[in-house]
Every structure is written in structure tokens, then in C-alpha cells.
Design a protein around this motif. Structure first.
Motif, PDB file in Angstrom:
ATOM      1  N   SER A 167      37.382  51.897  53.956  1.00 56.63           N
ATOM      2  CA  SER A 167      38.505  52.401  54.297  1.00 56.63           C
ATOM      3  C   SER A 167      38.326  51.204  56.087  1.00 56.63           C
ATOM      4  O   SER A 167      37.685  51.074  56.305  1.00 56.63           O
ATOM      5  CB  SER A 167      39.137  53.344  55.275  1.00 56.63           C
ATOM      6  OG  SER A 167      38.001  53.746  56.071  1.00 56.63           O
ATOM      7  N   SER A 189      35.689  47.877  48.189  1.00 56.65           N
ATOM      8  CA  SER A 189      37.268  48.028  47.711  1.00 56.65           C
ATOM      9  C   SER A 189      38.455  48.406  48.208  1.00 56.65           C
ATOM     10  O   SER A 189      39.630  48.899  48.095  1.00 56.65           O
ATOM     11  CB  SER A 189      38.426  46.234  47.077  1.00 56.65           C
ATOM     12  OG  SER A 189      37.965  46.640  46.232  1.00 56.65           O
ATOM     13  N   SER A 191      40.985  50.661  45.875  1.00 60.47           N
ATOM     14  CA  SER A 191      42.122  50.908  45.240  1.00 60.47           C
ATOM     15  C   SER A 191      42.646  49.368  45.375  1.00 60.47           C
ATOM     16  O   SER A 191      44.236  48.683  44.836  1.00 60.47           O
ATOM     17  CB  SER A 191      42.785  51.436  44.813  1.00 60.47           C
ATOM     18  OG  SER A 191      43.911  52.206  45.683  1.00 60.47           O
ATOM     19  N   ASN A 192      42.779  48.883  46.932  1.00 60.91           N
ATOM     20  CA  ASN A 192      43.932  47.519  47.119  1.00 60.91           C
ATOM     21  C   ASN A 192      43.055  46.083  46.761  1.00 60.91           C
ATOM     22  O   ASN A 192      42.194  45.974  47.158  1.00 60.91           O
ATOM     23  CB  ASN A 192      44.176  47.631  49.082  1.00 60.91           C
ATOM     24  CG  ASN A 192      44.261  49.076  49.470  1.00 60.91           C
ATOM     25  OD1 ASN A 192      46.400  49.126  48.569  1.00 60.91           O
ATOM     26  ND2 ASN A 192      44.025  49.876  49.945  1.00 60.91           N
ATOM     27  N   VAL A 193      44.199  45.459  47.292  1.00 59.31           N
ATOM     28  CA  VAL A 193      44.057  43.702  46.962  1.00 59.31           C
ATOM     29  C   VAL A 193      43.986  43.241  48.355  1.00 59.31           C
ATOM     30  O   VAL A 193      45.466  43.301  48.696  1.00 59.31           O
ATOM     31  CB  VAL A 193      44.062  43.282  45.683  1.00 59.31           C
ATOM     32  CG1 VAL A 193      43.682  41.824  45.479  1.00 59.31           C
ATOM     33  CG2 VAL A 193      43.775  43.636  44.641  1.00 59.31           C
ATOM     34  N   ALA A 194      42.987  42.630  48.992  1.00 55.51           N
ATOM     35  CA  ALA A 194      43.450  41.210  50.632  1.00 55.51           C
ATOM     36  C   ALA A 194      42.622  40.605  50.233  1.00 55.51           C
ATOM     37  O   ALA A 194      41.547  40.908  49.880  1.00 55.51           O
ATOM     38  CB  ALA A 194      43.726  42.835  50.696  1.00 55.51           C
ATOM     39  N   LYS A 236      41.160  37.884  47.972  1.00 55.76           N
ATOM     40  CA  LYS A 236      41.076  38.424  47.103  1.00 55.76           C
ATOM     41  C   LYS A 236      40.457  39.824  46.801  1.00 55.76           C
ATOM     42  O   LYS A 236      39.755  39.794  45.610  1.00 55.76           O
ATOM     43  CB  LYS A 236      41.610  38.063  45.491  1.00 55.76           C
ATOM     44  CG  LYS A 236      42.778  37.068  45.620  1.00 55.76           C
ATOM     45  CD  LYS A 236      42.514  35.795  44.538  1.00 55.76           C
ATOM     46  CE  LYS A 236      42.679  36.025  43.591  1.00 55.76           C
ATOM     47  NZ  LYS A 236      43.354  35.041  42.230  1.00 55.76           N
ATOM     48  N   GLY A 238      38.714  42.983  45.762  1.00 54.36           N
ATOM     49  CA  GLY A 238      39.116  44.198  45.292  1.00 54.36           C
ATOM     50  C   GLY A 238      39.408  43.214  43.943  1.00 54.36           C
ATOM     51  O   GLY A 238      39.848  43.917  43.452  1.00 54.36           O
ATOM     52  N   TYR A 239      39.818  41.772  43.868  1.00 54.78           N
ATOM     53  CA  TYR A 239      39.876  41.960  42.256  1.00 54.78           C
ATOM     54  C   TYR A 239      38.602  40.820  42.171  1.00 54.78           C
ATOM     55  O   TYR A 239      38.408  40.913  40.666  1.00 54.78           O
ATOM     56  CB  TYR A 239      41.526  40.901  41.899  1.00 54.78           C
ATOM     57  CG  TYR A 239      41.691  40.285  40.888  1.00 54.78           C
ATOM     58  CD1 TYR A 239      42.927  41.242  40.634  1.00 54.78           C
ATOM     59  CD2 TYR A 239      41.465  38.608  41.117  1.00 54.78           C
ATOM     60  CE1 TYR A 239      43.153  40.371  38.667  1.00 54.78           C
ATOM     61  CE2 TYR A 239      41.738  38.169  39.372  1.00 54.78           C
ATOM     62  CZ  TYR A 239      42.453  39.305  38.656  1.00 54.78           C
ATOM     63  OH  TYR A 239      42.899  38.856  37.360  1.00 54.78           O
ATOM     64  N   ASP A 242      34.434  43.087  44.290  1.00 58.62           N
ATOM     65  CA  ASP A 242      35.082  44.041  44.165  1.00 58.62           C
ATOM     66  C   ASP A 242      34.157  45.460  45.740  1.00 58.62           C
ATOM     67  O   ASP A 242      33.748  46.602  45.895  1.00 58.62           O
ATOM     68  CB  ASP A 242      35.317  45.325  43.862  1.00 58.62           C
ATOM     69  CG  ASP A 242      34.356  45.751  42.285  1.00 58.62           C
ATOM     70  OD1 ASP A 242      32.893  44.964  42.981  1.00 58.62           O
ATOM     71  OD2 ASP A 242      34.423  45.886  41.048  1.00 58.62           O
TER      72      ASP A 242
END
Length: 252
Positions: A167, A189, A191-194, A236, A238-239, A242
């Protein structure tokens, strides 16, 4: 009953000390002990039949310094595990038994001895380069990636970070490490992508640190990056990636 095998392992360990004393009597303790562990557990094969207490101890304490050895009975099994792994890594990456026998007979000691042997064998890498790759290999242990430089052919190493962040933001995290020891900090990561922004600084600006960043996707290596100028941005997150493992070490 492994008591007989253990006695033979100890004999092989101590015989290397005798050989090393004959060729280089003032060798640094950590190199000498690493060569003895290598001789007994790796060359003689006792590591295959005797529980790997030293290796397991280092896996639990991967922040253990290679070069700082508490004297006498205060030295720990993790110290032995660390130097054993380094000598095996040198063997597997830089020419097998030949480079270790050259290290034993090299009059220069410790880091200087490793640098001298690498140079004599025609390698451009120096101890700082080897340590940077070795600390990554201790986490990844994947010889199918990056031409095998981040893994072991003959050992199975399972280091896991003791700090995990999932977090954000994570602010003002401080850790202390000894010279030539590595820390492992995991960032996942969720569940978010940032874009993930990681910044690193030494408490003493005169201290020289090397910070590697292992990028993973589904627990497979994507890249091993170098944190230049104490900062790294990973888009990116989280994509494409991760999980990242931040691996700093202090290089005196």
C-alpha cells in the motif's frame, strides 16, 4: 547416522585451511572460510548428504555481511552460508576450480585478491560488479535468465524479503546494513495500475551504495535495473511489472 560424514566434512574443511595457510598464510578470514566451505560441501560433495545448516541460516538472514566476521564463537552459521555462496558463485561463473585454486594461491587478500585473480584470468569484472550480480542471484536463482548470471546451477537458494509493501505511499523507511551486505525490500502492486516512483538516499552522503531493482511479472524476471541517482520510475506498475525487489548494498 550422519556423524561419520560430518567428521569427514570437518576434516575436508580444515584441510583447506592447511593448504591455504601454506600458500597465503594471512588471507582474510571470510575468503579462507568460504574456500573451506566450498572444498568440503561443494568439491567433496558433503553438502549433498549433510543438512545445509549454513545455507539455511543465510537464507533466513540475507543481510549478513560477507566481509564482517564477528570473531570467535560469536560468528554465526549465516556468515559461513554467505561466503560459501560467494565462492560457489565465483566457481560457476568464472571458470570452475581454476579460479578458486588461483584465489587460494593469490598473495593479495580479501577483495584485492578477488580483483587480482579476475584480472589475471582476463575478466573485466571487479568485486563490486560480482557482488551486485551475486546479491541478485541470491534472490532470483534463475539460470535461464540473463545468460545465467543471476542463478546457481548446483544450488537451490530461497531468499525471501522480510519487508513487503503493498500500500502506498511508503514514507521515511530507514534500514541499517553493514558493509558488503544486501537488503531485500519487496513492493507488490495489488490490483491497481500506476507509475511506481522509488527514491533512495544514504543517511551519510559520503557512503557509496549500489541499488539494484529486480522487476518481476508473475514471479518471473522482466528486468534487473540499476537505480541511478537514487531514483527510479516504473510506469504501468501492476501491468507490465507486478512486483519489484529493491536490493541495496553499501560499498565502502
Amino acid at each position: 547416522d550422519t556423524s561419520g560424514l560430518l567428521a569427514q566434512e570437518i576434516l575436508a574443511h580444515e584441510l583447506q585451511h592447511l593448504i591455504h595457510w601454506r600458500h597465503d598464510p594471512n588471507e582474510s578470514l571470510w575468503i579462507n572460510e568460504g574456500c573451506s566451505e566450498y572444498s568440503a560441501l561443494f568439491l567433496c560433495g558433503y553438502g549433498k548428504v549433510i543438512p545445509s545448516w549454513h545455507l539455511e541460516a543465510f537464507e533466513r538472514r540475507p543481510q549478513t555481511s560477507l566481509v564482517y566476521w564477528p570473531m570467535g564463537t560469536t560468528s554465526s552459521m549465516a556468515n559461513y552460508g554467505a561466503v560459501y555462496l560467494l565462492i560457489v558463485y565465483l566457481h560457476e561463473r568464472f571458470g570452475g576450480v581454476s579460479i578458486i585454486s588461483s584465489l587460494i594461491s593469490e598473495p593479495a587478500n580479501g577483495i584485492n585478491g578477488i580483483n587480482a585473480v579476475l584480472s589475471s584470468k582476463g575478466y573485466t569484472e571487479r568485486f563490486g560488479d560480482v557482488f551486485a550480480d551475486w546479491k541478485v542471484a541470491n534472490y532470483l536463482d534463475d539460470t535461464s535468465y540473463a545468460s545465467g548470471r543471476y542463478g546457481y546451477k548446483s544450488l537451490n537458494v530461497k531468499i525471501r524479503p522480510d519487508i513487503v509493501h503493498s500500500s502506498f505511499p511508503v514514507l521515511n523507511q530507514q534500514r541499517n546494513i553493514e558493509s558488503w551486505s544486501a537488503d531485500y525490500i519487496e513492493i507488490t502492486s495489488g490490483s491497481n495500475v500506476a507509475t511506481l516512483q522509488v527514491d533512495f538516499s544514504a543517511r551519510n552522503p559520503r557512503h557509496n551504495f549500489d541499488v539494484r531493482v529486480i522487476k518481476l511479472k508473475d514471479n518471473l524476471p522482466v528486468d534487473v535495473d540499476y537505480m541511478r541517482n537514487g531514483s527510479l520510475s516504473i510506469p504501468k506498475f501492476g501491468y507490465d511489472v507486478d512486483k519489484v525487489i529493491i536490493v541495496p548494498n553499501w560499498c565502502p
